[in-house]
Design an enzyme around this catalytic site. Sequence first.
Site, PDB file in Angstrom:
ATOM      1  N   LYS A 127     -10.453   1.119 -12.349  1.00 26.51           N
ATOM      2  CA  LYS A 127     -10.900  -0.275 -12.351  1.00 26.51           C
ATOM      3  C   LYS A 127     -12.413  -0.424 -12.275  1.00 26.51           C
ATOM      4  CE  LYS A 127      -6.912  -2.146  -9.928  1.00 26.51           C
ATOM      5  NZ  LYS A 127      -6.516  -2.666  -8.611  1.00 26.51           N
ATOM      6  N   ARG A 154     -10.163  19.803   5.943  1.00 27.24           N
ATOM      7  CA  ARG A 154     -11.038  18.960   6.777  1.00 27.24           C
ATOM      8  C   ARG A 154     -11.352  19.633   8.113  1.00 27.24           C
ATOM      9  NH1 ARG A 154      -8.675  13.153   5.086  1.00 27.24           N
ATOM     10  NH2 ARG A 154     -10.160  12.812   3.417  1.00 27.24           N
ATOM     11  N   GLY A 195     -12.619  11.761  -3.646  1.00 22.44           N
ATOM     12  CA  GLY A 195     -11.435  11.184  -4.274  1.00 22.44           C
ATOM     13  C   GLY A 195     -10.988  11.970  -5.488  1.00 22.44           C
ATOM     14  N   GLY A 198     -14.190   6.870   0.040  1.00 22.33           N
ATOM     15  CA  GLY A 198     -14.798   5.554   0.285  1.00 22.33           C
ATOM     16  C   GLY A 198     -16.244   5.670   0.730  1.00 22.33           C
TER      17      GLY A 198
HETATM   18  P1  AMP Z   1     -10.132   5.727  -9.300  1.00 23.86           P
HETATM   19  O1  AMP Z   1      -9.336   5.865  -8.052  1.00 23.86           O
HETATM   20  O2  AMP Z   1     -10.613   4.334  -9.581  1.00 23.86           O
HETATM   21  O3  AMP Z   1     -11.210   6.776  -9.446  1.00 23.86           O
HETATM   22  O4  AMP Z   1      -9.088   5.968 -10.478  1.00 23.86           O
HETATM   23  C1  AMP Z   1      -8.452   7.176 -10.673  1.00 23.86           C
HETATM   24  C2  AMP Z   1      -7.205   6.916 -11.431  1.00 23.86           C
HETATM   25  O5  AMP Z   1      -7.529   6.273 -12.654  1.00 23.86           O
HETATM   26  C3  AMP Z   1      -6.474   8.190 -11.793  1.00 23.86           C
HETATM   27  O6  AMP Z   1      -5.225   8.194 -11.143  1.00 23.86           O
HETATM   28  C4  AMP Z   1      -6.318   8.094 -13.302  1.00 23.86           C
HETATM   29  O7  AMP Z   1      -5.032   8.464 -13.744  1.00 23.86           O
HETATM   30  C5  AMP Z   1      -6.547   6.616 -13.573  1.00 23.86           C
HETATM   31  N1  AMP Z   1      -6.983   6.400 -14.940  1.00 23.86           N
HETATM   32  C6  AMP Z   1      -8.044   6.919 -15.557  1.00 23.86           C
HETATM   33  N2  AMP Z   1      -8.075   6.552 -16.849  1.00 23.86           N
HETATM   34  C7  AMP Z   1      -6.988   5.787 -17.071  1.00 23.86           C
HETATM   35  C8  AMP Z   1      -6.459   5.126 -18.212  1.00 23.86           C
HETATM   36  N3  AMP Z   1      -7.096   5.202 -19.384  1.00 23.86           N
HETATM   37  N4  AMP Z   1      -5.330   4.419 -18.074  1.00 23.86           N
HETATM   38  C9  AMP Z   1      -4.702   4.344 -16.886  1.00 23.86           C
HETATM   39  N5  AMP Z   1      -5.153   4.965 -15.764  1.00 23.86           N
HETATM   40  C10 AMP Z   1      -6.277   5.670 -15.857  1.00 23.86           C
END
Ligand code: AMP
Length: 395
Positions: free
Chosen positions: A202, A37, A352, A375
Amino acid sequence: MAKKSIADIDPSGKVVLMRVDFNVPQDDSDAITDDRRIRMALPSIESVISRGGRLVLMSHMGRPKGNGPEPKYSLSGVAKRLSELLAQPVTFATDTVGSDAEAKVKALTDGGVVVLENLRFNAGEKNGDSDFANTLAGWADIYCNDAFGTCHRTDASMVAVPIAMEGKPRVVGFLVAKEIQYLTDTISSPARPFVAILGGAKVSDKIKVIENLLGICDHVLIGGAMAYTFSLATGGKTGDSLVEKDKLELAKELIEKGGNKLVLPVDTHCGDDFSGSCNKQVVPAGAIPDGWEGLDIGPETAKLYANLLKSAKTVVWNGPMGVFEMPPFDEGTKTVAQAIADSDATSIIGGGDSAAAIEQLGFADQVSHVSTGGGASLSMLEGAKFAAVELLDDA
Ligand code: AMP
């Protein structure tokens, strides 16, 4: 949305107040573990000091309580590292708007740099206090925002300070200019086909992104755990997969709204435990047996998505396709990353985890843009307008 840049103004002999994102990770002994950064802000910093500007740098680090100094969040180590990177002395002010900062800003000479102590040691930073903002604003002739990671926030240094400097030049730095160029300009007039690929844990985190991108993309490909909520919403069996049961109606609405633009996985790589050494099998999407959980897109889905990405002219990617931290459930994410790296599309990687994945896989230099803000980049993909950017001077 083009904004006037630091390159467009003459900083010679002027005090330039620059908001940067020096929120770097540190270890238990407060040593900086990743100085990216700081390095990313160097083009804007060098642009000012090489032209004889007097530079005041302000940033936050971590989440201090806002009622005074907390040594582990001090920016003193950052000032030291910056001095090494610039190969010139950098003055560190032990407060932000106090007498030390004021004296050190006043003592600046052309080409000199002062780093102020952590903005968030003062409650005024988070609550947009006008006295706090007016003090900072009062020292400067020019305001520059090069803190993309904080652009979706309305902290005093992002909004109240530039408001207090109305009438003086208020510009973006190179980092923010590049983020805007890709995350808003490219996306608002994309070369087609325009394919978005969204994954992660999610649906709820990315509802607005999916909605916004369904309105402008040709295809929105879904991976990650969020795919199982869509699957459950259409009557599929998801076994023990991560699902958001309270988002089923919403998933149905998105499926209806998306029509054939919204592309869901056709198969799933699942395991009988959340571990890389579990028993594994690939099953058709919506047919995950009880006692098993989806941990990655299956190979047919990876092939399908790679093909759609191959013919794309613009690609946006945010969120891994599976649990990429846990091989072999990184395969779907790897295939997608490879397809993006191989394509000649303008490719934009959201901050991220997808940025981490593309770096980890060694493809970062084969894509057009890796966003520096998690974010902030999600908010831009949602189509949100940022007060911290809107109020700056137009080009
Ligand atoms: P995000 O921060 O919403 O982009 O989510 C990223 C996280 O989602 C990572 O740590 C992944 O390990 C998790 N992730 C992706 N696919 C799956 C899955 N099928 N089951 C559980 N965690 C998941």
